[in-house]
Motif scaffolding. Sequence first.
Motif, PDB file in Angstrom:
ATOM      1  N   GLY A  75       0.815  -1.207   0.000  1.00 13.01           N
ATOM      2  CA  GLY A  75       0.000   0.000   0.000  1.00 13.01           C
ATOM      3  C   GLY A  75       0.849   1.257   0.000  1.00 13.01           C
ATOM      4  N   THR A  76       1.871   1.270   0.862  1.00 16.35           N
ATOM      5  CA  THR A  76       2.710   2.464   0.981  1.00 16.35           C
ATOM      6  C   THR A  76       3.484   2.738  -0.309  1.00 16.35           C
ATOM      7  OG1 THR A  76       2.915   1.974   3.314  1.00 16.35           O
ATOM      8  CG2 THR A  76       4.433   3.588   2.433  1.00 16.35           C
ATOM      9  N   ALA A  77       3.813   1.676  -1.030  1.00 21.63           N
ATOM     10  CA  ALA A  77       4.544   1.862  -2.282  1.00 21.63           C
ATOM     11  C   ALA A  77       3.729   2.682  -3.275  1.00 21.63           C
ATOM     12  CB  ALA A  77       4.909   0.507  -2.880  1.00 21.63           C
ATOM     13  N   PHE A  78       2.420   2.688  -3.103  1.00 23.94           N
ATOM     14  CA  PHE A  78       1.551   3.428  -4.027  1.00 23.94           C
ATOM     15  C   PHE A  78       0.949   4.681  -3.394  1.00 23.94           C
ATOM     16  CE2 PHE A  78       1.599  -0.906  -5.663  1.00 23.94           C
ATOM     17  CZ  PHE A  78       1.848  -0.687  -7.004  1.00 23.94           C
ATOM     18  N   LYS A  79       1.419   5.024  -2.181  1.00 25.40           N
ATOM     19  CA  LYS A  79       0.844   6.197  -1.496  1.00 25.40           C
ATOM     20  C   LYS A  79       1.600   7.464  -1.856  1.00 25.40           C
ATOM     21  CE  LYS A  79      -0.977   4.185   2.759  1.00 25.40           C
ATOM     22  NZ  LYS A  79      -0.677   3.905   4.160  1.00 25.40           N
ATOM     23  N   PRO A  80       0.913   8.558  -2.113  1.00 21.57           N
ATOM     24  CA  PRO A  80       1.609   9.836  -2.262  1.00 21.57           C
ATOM     25  C   PRO A  80       2.170  10.296  -0.917  1.00 21.57           C
ATOM     26  CG  PRO A  80      -0.767  10.159  -2.385  1.00 21.57           C
ATOM     27  CD  PRO A  80      -0.538   8.682  -2.310  1.00 21.57           C
ATOM     28  N   ALA A  81       3.205  11.161  -0.959  1.00 21.78           N
ATOM     29  CA  ALA A  81       3.971  11.510   0.239  1.00 21.78           C
ATOM     30  C   ALA A  81       3.090  11.980   1.401  1.00 21.78           C
ATOM     31  CB  ALA A  81       5.010  12.567  -0.100  1.00 21.78           C
TER      32      ALA A  81
ATOM     33  N   GLU B  23       9.318   5.398  -1.915  1.00 17.87           N
ATOM     34  CA  GLU B  23      10.351   4.778  -2.738  1.00 17.87           C
ATOM     35  C   GLU B  23      10.946   3.549  -2.062  1.00 17.87           C
ATOM     36  OE1 GLU B  23      11.866   8.631  -3.028  1.00 17.87           O
ATOM     37  OE2 GLU B  23      12.405   8.436  -5.146  1.00 17.87           O
ATOM     38  N   LEU B  24      11.112   3.623  -0.731  1.00 15.44           N
ATOM     39  CA  LEU B  24      11.687   2.484  -0.008  1.00 15.44           C
ATOM     40  C   LEU B  24      10.791   1.248  -0.147  1.00 15.44           C
ATOM     41  CD1 LEU B  24      13.972   1.563   1.883  1.00 15.44           C
ATOM     42  CD2 LEU B  24      12.526   2.201   3.801  1.00 15.44           C
TER      43      LEU B  24
ATOM     44  N   GLY C  37      11.340  -2.136  -2.171  1.00 16.54           N
ATOM     45  CA  GLY C  37      11.142  -3.399  -1.459  1.00 16.54           C
ATOM     46  C   GLY C  37      10.346  -4.370  -2.303  1.00 16.54           C
ATOM     47  N   VAL C  38       9.279  -3.867  -2.929  1.00 15.79           N
ATOM     48  CA  VAL C  38       8.454  -4.718  -3.783  1.00 15.79           C
ATOM     49  C   VAL C  38       9.265  -5.199  -4.986  1.00 15.79           C
ATOM     50  CG1 VAL C  38       6.434  -4.776  -5.279  1.00 15.79           C
ATOM     51  CG2 VAL C  38       6.333  -3.568  -3.083  1.00 15.79           C
ATOM     52  N   ILE C  39       9.908  -4.248  -5.665  1.00 16.23           N
ATOM     53  CA  ILE C  39      10.650  -4.599  -6.880  1.00 16.23           C
ATOM     54  C   ILE C  39      11.738  -5.621  -6.582  1.00 16.23           C
ATOM     55  CG2 ILE C  39      12.246  -3.711  -8.620  1.00 16.23           C
ATOM     56  CD1 ILE C  39      10.766  -1.112  -8.586  1.00 16.23           C
ATOM     57  N   SER C  40      12.494  -5.391  -5.511  1.00 17.19           N
ATOM     58  CA  SER C  40      13.657  -6.251  -5.289  1.00 17.19           C
ATOM     59  C   SER C  40      13.249  -7.634  -4.813  1.00 17.19           C
ATOM     60  CB  SER C  40      14.621  -5.596  -4.302  1.00 17.19           C
ATOM     61  OG  SER C  40      14.158  -5.765  -2.996  1.00 17.19           O
ATOM     62  N   SER C  41      12.040  -7.765  -4.273  1.00 12.33           N
ATOM     63  CA  SER C  41      11.662  -9.098  -3.794  1.00 12.33           C
ATOM     64  C   SER C  41      10.992  -9.916  -4.883  1.00 12.33           C
ATOM     65  CB  SER C  41      10.723  -8.964  -2.596  1.00 12.33           C
ATOM     66  OG  SER C  41       9.578  -8.256  -2.968  1.00 12.33           O
ATOM     67  N   LEU C  42      10.549  -9.266  -5.955  1.00 11.69           N
ATOM     68  CA  LEU C  42       9.792  -9.996  -6.977  1.00 11.69           C
ATOM     69  C   LEU C  42      10.586 -11.108  -7.672  1.00 11.69           C
ATOM     70  CD1 LEU C  42       7.409  -7.427  -8.675  1.00 11.69           C
ATOM     71  CD2 LEU C  42       6.886  -9.291  -7.099  1.00 11.69           C
ATOM     72  N   PRO C  43      11.825 -10.845  -8.116  1.00  9.33           N
ATOM     73  CA  PRO C  43      12.518 -11.920  -8.835  1.00  9.33           C
ATOM     74  C   PRO C  43      12.642 -13.211  -8.024  1.00  9.33           C
ATOM     75  CG  PRO C  43      13.667  -9.848  -9.123  1.00  9.33           C
ATOM     76  CD  PRO C  43      12.601  -9.606  -8.104  1.00  9.33           C
ATOM     77  N   VAL C  44      13.001 -13.081  -6.741  1.00 14.90           N
ATOM     78  CA  VAL C  44      13.145 -14.301  -5.938  1.00 14.90           C
ATOM     79  C   VAL C  44      11.782 -14.936  -5.707  1.00 14.90           C
ATOM     80  CG1 VAL C  44      14.221 -15.310  -3.923  1.00 14.90           C
ATOM     81  CG2 VAL C  44      15.080 -13.164  -4.807  1.00 14.90           C
TER      82      VAL C  44
END
Lengths: 270, 402, 287
Positions: A26-32, A238-239, A243-250
């Motif tokens: 959710g936070t990955a898609f939240k505005p600041a 962004e963090l 987090g989402v992006i880096s965990s997807l491949p594994v």
Amino acid sequence: MTHSLRYAVMIVLLLFFTLPTLWMLGTAFKPAGEYVGTGLSLLPNAPTLEHFISLWQQGVGQRLVNTLVVALGTTALSLTLAFLAAYALVRFRFPAQLDRMFLLLVLVVKMLPPIVVAIPMYRILRSLNGLDSLPGLMLSYQVYTLPFCIWMLLGFVRQIPVDLEEAATLEGAGLFRRLTRVVLPLAAPGLVATLIFAMLLAWNEFLFALLFIQTPSNFTLPLFIATFATENQTYWGELMAIGVISSLPVLILAGYLQRHLLRGFAMQSH
Amino acid sequence: MFTKTKMATALLGLAVSVAGVAQAADLVIAGRDDLMGRALEQSVAAYQAEHPDMDIELLKLPYGSLYEKLVIGMREGDSSFDLVMIDDTWATEFMSQGWLAELNEDRVSQDFIPALTDISRYPVGQGPLYSLPVVGNVAMFAYRSDLMDEPETWSDVIAQGKQLHTADRSGVVFRGTQGNPIVTGFLPMLWAYGGNIVDGDGAVNFDSPETVAAIRDFVSLREIAPRGIEVYNSGEVRDAIQQNKAAMAIEVWPSWVPTMDDPELSQVVNQVEIIPPPGEVNASTPMLGVWQMGVSANAENAAAAEDFLAYFTSANNQRDLTLSLGLPPTRSSVYSDAEVVDTYRWYPNQLNALRQGAPRPRINAWQELESIMGDYLQLALLGRITPEQAAQQAHQRMAAAL
Amino acid sequence: MFRSGWQPALLLAPALLLLALLTLYPIAYSFVLAFTDAEYQSDALTFVGWANFNTLLNDWFFQQATWNTVRFTVSASVVQVGLGLLLALLFARPFPRRQWLLPLFIYPMMLSTLVCASIWKAWMHFDFGWLNNLFDAVGLSRQPWLSDPALALWSIVLVDTWQWTPMAFLILLAGLQGIPQDIEEAATLEGATPWQQFWHIRLPLLRPYLFLALLLRSIDTFKLFDKVYVLTGGGPAFATETLSLMAYKQGFKFFNLGAASAIAVIMLVIALVLSLAYAWQVMRRPT
């Protein structure tokens, strides 16, 4: 356990393990403006892709590729060497408990805190011309992944009934054939679990990557991730997006491999 | 089959990485992430526009990582970086070890605030120039001008804080996290109470009645601080003041607060005044935390590094960075620029603070002393030891470390 | 068992050589430096005998860090393996959408530790944290998760459990598959209750994997560093300071390599003592 108790336990555990993940998503898609609040809503009111776009512009792609290369290379090397070593340790009797001595040494290596290993390792890599290169990084990661893989695989190889191999020997199969045709398929669940863990170790390693890589374009993800939780400010959007992006491949890899992990069950259930 | 795939991935890895090794860049810069990283990035882009043939690599790292990487690279004698960014408290170590090259004296414009260029020299104020100040950070004090009068002294801070402290908004907020963070909040207080960490000869001089008084009052701030202050760091401090959760922040760095008047992120637009910290026994001595940049002694591209440094610290570029990012300048002329002052109301106060500012002690082992002090301060903050014990035990341990 | 010869040596050699190349120098380096006053920035080096160890063992901060580390290691590894066993048993039997639920349960360990620690830092904030918002909503009082010295270490156990229970879960899940189906069927035919089946059949067969999970989790938890660094910095009042964090500060912030190496050596000794029993069980040949 009764049916309803099973379900109740399952649901409690599911909530515990997934709610924080959902918050991250959710936070990955939240505005600041939406980060800080006293409500219970996990999802954004006004979803935005800005954090993902900003990550892309900052070169997350190159880092992802670097990390993928390092993690795959590290894992492949460790799994191969560890599989051979574990097989030898299980199937052959070594004189004077040498096998146990070896295992203990390996364990000591895994216990050393990275901080004391880092500076000598820097010098080893420099003498091998391995600084600032991805193969050098893969090599240095063996300090942690190789002992881990050996210990993991030990039990899984031991579990394979020796008679199957003996039967293969009677049919004239040599060592290589036994390893690839008999042992490897039967050890698959253990290998898959080990592979996932070894990948993760290499995927998230921070200290060696920081010290041994110089050129920005050679850096892996963990350092990039660290720049979003700085001394002065945490860039939550962004963090969490990274987090989402880096965990997807594994995650994708694990999802793809889980049929090997669950294959044993499939065999049982028919 | 399994092994084939492995071989293929390993080969792929090798191929990609070999392809990734580009020929050496014309200039390699190592600096901080975050605001300072964006400032470097923007300046590199602008500089690149003027020098299109140059290949410039910029590495941005978090605080602790930058220190570790620089120290190990410098110590092992690797010339991977030409231009490096260093914190005020690392400067003595870097300069005394000979890790930085002497800079050309005519780079020093009279426009730089003298207190800042003093600490770019080693020994301070007299020796050759090893760096230029690039970020004019100084510890300031923030208070809500709509709720209270400007506090004159620390006693006044405590008195007004007690009156203003409610369940929804605490009296003060500060960095209470164990180790280094808690110390920077405390130091301006220590100095105002007449205490010191080391004396003029560099010997530890912490255990004094002045120190005890300062610790006692510092500890009393906990009663008028938010719950959980023991793990507050800069992010929490900024959020507390910007979200109307605290009436005063005893330690605010200019580079933390460019968004103070941004209505999207702040609930206290135009209600916060930023001033030099109050005095007590002594007048206020603002604490400098100036980031500097110097050329590595092993630099392969020293000339290019100096040229970029001159560009980066030029008045024009500083003005751009201040207006677009809020990076605190180090030149007097930028502080008096009408448009700049219009954007950041507190800049005249900040310039004063910088001019009167004092750096932390110029000793190599500062990080260790700071950490020791931080450990004991937090034990005192939580009431585990008395202020007297904190002063005495921290003193002993710091003396042993030196 | 196969006859010995050149084969075992050949299989073991690559791993052995690589580990020797990479680790002999670092191990020797830290053991030697532990008896010196080495500082990284200078070449001067004096042997000081056991002085580093004496100083450490008599130091309140070091004792506190050791106690914290041991408490954390034991509680976190036991909780994680316990929960992992529960999950593995739940997943051992087919149920609808099992394939979709499995990734959800193992997802936390795929996150970067920094992201994981940051999520929980946000969740455990006293005023804005989601956990406290939840406690408010259900009528419980807000908890000072990280700022209360009595609670902070257990909060970090919670975070580590969230991230790494999946590891114990996967090891035990993979291990459960080695249990031949016919043994369980035979037991069911003989009228064993599910509980008896678990206690007398599955648990003994799972033993090596339980010990493996305990061994690997306790080694990792013993090196706890990143989470503490992000969540509490070792505070409040040293309640969450760990040996790894101390070694990091000595080694990489102050660059006192002598003291850092001494901490590492002591850590190694404690880690060996804590895990040797598990390691022995894993190494034991099946009888």
